[in-house]
Design a protein around this motif. Structure first.
Motif, PDB file in Angstrom:
ATOM      1  N   ILE A 180      42.184 -30.071 -14.265  1.00  0.00           N
ATOM      2  CA  ILE A 180      41.847 -28.661 -14.438  1.00  0.00           C
ATOM      3  C   ILE A 180      40.482 -28.552 -15.104  1.00  0.00           C
ATOM      4  O   ILE A 180      40.181 -29.287 -16.050  1.00  0.00           O
ATOM      5  N   ASN A 181      39.639 -27.654 -14.584  1.00  0.00           N
ATOM      6  CA  ASN A 181      38.312 -27.435 -15.168  1.00  0.00           C
ATOM      7  C   ASN A 181      38.222 -26.169 -16.001  1.00  0.00           C
ATOM      8  O   ASN A 181      37.359 -26.060 -16.883  1.00  0.00           O
ATOM      9  N   LEU A 182      39.115 -25.202 -15.743  1.00  0.00           N
ATOM     10  CA  LEU A 182      39.007 -23.892 -16.386  1.00  0.00           C
ATOM     11  C   LEU A 182      40.361 -23.197 -16.280  1.00  0.00           C
ATOM     12  O   LEU A 182      41.115 -23.441 -15.332  1.00  0.00           O
ATOM     13  N   VAL A 198      51.016 -26.854 -23.718  1.00  0.00           N
ATOM     14  CA  VAL A 198      49.845 -27.720 -23.824  1.00  0.00           C
ATOM     15  C   VAL A 198      49.941 -28.623 -25.052  1.00  0.00           C
ATOM     16  O   VAL A 198      49.577 -29.811 -25.003  1.00  0.00           O
ATOM     17  N   SER A 199      50.440 -28.086 -26.144  1.00  0.00           N
ATOM     18  CA  SER A 199      50.565 -28.881 -27.367  1.00  0.00           C
ATOM     19  C   SER A 199      51.499 -30.073 -27.168  1.00  0.00           C
ATOM     20  O   SER A 199      51.330 -31.122 -27.812  1.00  0.00           O
ATOM     21  N   LYS A 200      52.455 -29.939 -26.252  1.00  0.00           N
ATOM     22  CA  LYS A 200      53.412 -31.015 -26.003  1.00  0.00           C
ATOM     23  C   LYS A 200      52.972 -31.950 -24.883  1.00  0.00           C
ATOM     24  O   LYS A 200      53.298 -33.143 -24.897  1.00  0.00           O
ATOM     25  N   ASN A 201      52.237 -31.407 -23.896  1.00  0.00           N
ATOM     26  CA  ASN A 201      52.027 -32.166 -22.666  1.00  0.00           C
ATOM     27  C   ASN A 201      50.574 -32.421 -22.272  1.00  0.00           C
ATOM     28  O   ASN A 201      50.299 -33.384 -21.556  1.00  0.00           O
ATOM     29  N   LYS A 202      49.644 -31.553 -22.702  1.00  0.00           N
ATOM     30  CA  LYS A 202      48.251 -31.673 -22.241  1.00  0.00           C
ATOM     31  C   LYS A 202      47.300 -31.263 -23.360  1.00  0.00           C
ATOM     32  O   LYS A 202      46.485 -30.353 -23.191  1.00  0.00           O
ATOM     33  N   GLY A 204      44.620 -32.288 -24.452  1.00  0.00           N
ATOM     34  CA  GLY A 204      43.197 -32.272 -24.118  1.00  0.00           C
ATOM     35  C   GLY A 204      42.732 -30.971 -23.502  1.00  0.00           C
ATOM     36  O   GLY A 204      41.535 -30.657 -23.522  1.00  0.00           O
ATOM     37  N   TRP A 205      43.665 -30.185 -22.942  1.00  0.00           N
ATOM     38  CA  TRP A 205      43.288 -28.892 -22.352  1.00  0.00           C
ATOM     39  C   TRP A 205      42.724 -27.925 -23.382  1.00  0.00           C
ATOM     40  O   TRP A 205      42.028 -26.975 -23.016  1.00  0.00           O
ATOM     41  N   GLU A 223      42.537 -19.074 -32.764  1.00  0.00           N
ATOM     42  CA  GLU A 223      43.464 -19.407 -33.850  1.00  0.00           C
ATOM     43  C   GLU A 223      44.479 -20.451 -33.420  1.00  0.00           C
ATOM     44  O   GLU A 223      45.009 -21.194 -34.257  1.00  0.00           O
ATOM     45  N   MET A 224      44.762 -20.528 -32.116  1.00  0.00           N
ATOM     46  CA  MET A 224      45.701 -21.522 -31.583  1.00  0.00           C
ATOM     47  C   MET A 224      45.029 -22.851 -31.262  1.00  0.00           C
ATOM     48  O   MET A 224      45.672 -23.768 -30.766  1.00  0.00           O
ATOM     49  N   GLY A 225      43.732 -22.944 -31.515  1.00  0.00           N
ATOM     50  CA  GLY A 225      43.051 -24.214 -31.350  1.00  0.00           C
ATOM     51  C   GLY A 225      42.281 -24.392 -30.066  1.00  0.00           C
ATOM     52  O   GLY A 225      41.777 -25.493 -29.784  1.00  0.00           O
ATOM     53  N   TRP A 226      42.139 -23.305 -29.272  1.00  0.00           N
ATOM     54  CA  TRP A 226      41.316 -23.378 -28.058  1.00  0.00           C
ATOM     55  C   TRP A 226      39.859 -23.254 -28.493  1.00  0.00           C
ATOM     56  O   TRP A 226      39.430 -22.190 -28.950  1.00  0.00           O
ATOM     57  N   ILE A 227      39.085 -24.315 -28.322  1.00  0.00           N
ATOM     58  CA  ILE A 227      37.740 -24.343 -28.900  1.00  0.00           C
ATOM     59  C   ILE A 227      36.677 -23.784 -27.960  1.00  0.00           C
ATOM     60  O   ILE A 227      35.530 -23.615 -28.360  1.00  0.00           O
ATOM     61  N   ASN A 228      37.060 -23.462 -26.726  1.00  0.00           N
ATOM     62  CA  ASN A 228      36.080 -22.961 -25.760  1.00  0.00           C
ATOM     63  C   ASN A 228      36.610 -21.687 -25.090  1.00  0.00           C
ATOM     64  O   ASN A 228      36.620 -21.567 -23.875  1.00  0.00           O
ATOM     65  N   ALA A 229      37.087 -20.746 -25.922  1.00  0.00           N
ATOM     66  CA  ALA A 229      37.655 -19.496 -25.411  1.00  0.00           C
ATOM     67  C   ALA A 229      36.568 -18.448 -25.224  1.00  0.00           C
ATOM     68  O   ALA A 229      35.697 -18.284 -26.078  1.00  0.00           O
TER      69      ALA A 229
END
Length: 253
Positions: A180-182, A198-202, A204-205, A223-229
């Motif tokens: 996945i790119n986006l 995502v926290s359990k399985n992916k 890196g997403w 706040e949930m840790g998505w650094i490129n939102a």
């Protein structure tokens, strides 16, 4: 990034429609709904819905919070009102919801923005005093709109037409997905469900670009840790496609 692979998390049937739009732009659509929409089926609840719909002409405003609310409400309106009452102001939150109503023959208006907050800015406080407003939504929807309108003196009722559920996926589902790119996350609830998976399985997403529909949901993503939102300023396909084009254009520069 012409071959950009985009994860689409809308519920069905909107997910399939969004995937079609994505493919017309030369991108690869990867469907993975993060919400399931289930129409209310309990007999007593359906009887209560029918009674409310028959009384819909007693309201000054009817506000639809989503395309699912609009789509399901139109089925009820067709059944109960061969001709719509002319005295009601029909309002959709966002262009997609409003267009769904217009396509079904409901003469709806839309606020200039795409969010509950934008709608509240558009509905002038003086106009709302003593107005009877029906909010059409899913069970357990956000209370902010109704609460703010009540503060302005409006009389609020709710019409709940569906349940929202978290889809059940196994770890194998995520293992089998292509790269996945986006990501498109079109609501706060779908974002929450996606983040849990995502926290359990992916994990890196969390570094992937993710498009959100509003400033509120974008802040939640961070706040949930998505650094490129990024905020697409709308949950409709046009807004998300525009935001994706801007992002992929920058990647190609």
């Amino acid at each position: 990034m012409q071959d950009c692979q985009i994860l689409i998390t809308r519920p069905e049937p909107e997910n399939s429609l969004s995937c079609e739009r994505v493919r017309t732009h030369g991108w690869v659509a990867v469907p993975l709904p993060m919400l399931e929409i289930s129409p209310i089926e309990e007999a007593n609840k359906k009887a209560a819905i029918r009674a409310q719909v028959f009384d819909i002409d007693t309201f000054d405003y009817v506000i639809f919070v989503s395309k699912n609310a609009a789509r399901l409400a139109c089925d009820w309106l067709d059944d109960c009102w061969p001709m719509l009452p002319a005295s009601v102001h029909w309002i959709g939150i966002g262009q997609g919801t409003t267009q769904t109503l217009l396509d079904e023959g409901v003469p709806a208006l839309s606020n200039p923005g795409h969010t509950t907050e934008a709608l509240l800015d558009w509905l002038k406080p003086a106009r709302m005093k003593d107005q009877k407003i029906l909010i059409v939504r899913g069970e357990g929807g956000r209370p902010e709109l109704g609460n703010k309108l009540e503060e302005r003196g409006a009389k609020i009722s709710y019409l709940s037409l569906y349940e929202r559920k978290k889809p059940q996926y196994s770890a194998q589902t995520f293992f089998m997905l292509p790269d996945i790119n986006l990501i498109w996350a079109t609501s706060g609830e779908s974002l929450l469900n996606l983040s849990e998976y995502v926290s359990k399985n992916k994990l890196g997403w969390k570094a992937l670009p993710i498009m959100t529909p509003s400033i509120r949901v974008n802040q939640q993503a961070k706040e949930m840790g998505w650094i490129n939102a990024s905020c697409a300023n709308g949950a409709d396909d046009n807004s998300l496609i525009k935001a994706t084009e801007l992002h992929t254009g920058k990647q190609n520069d």
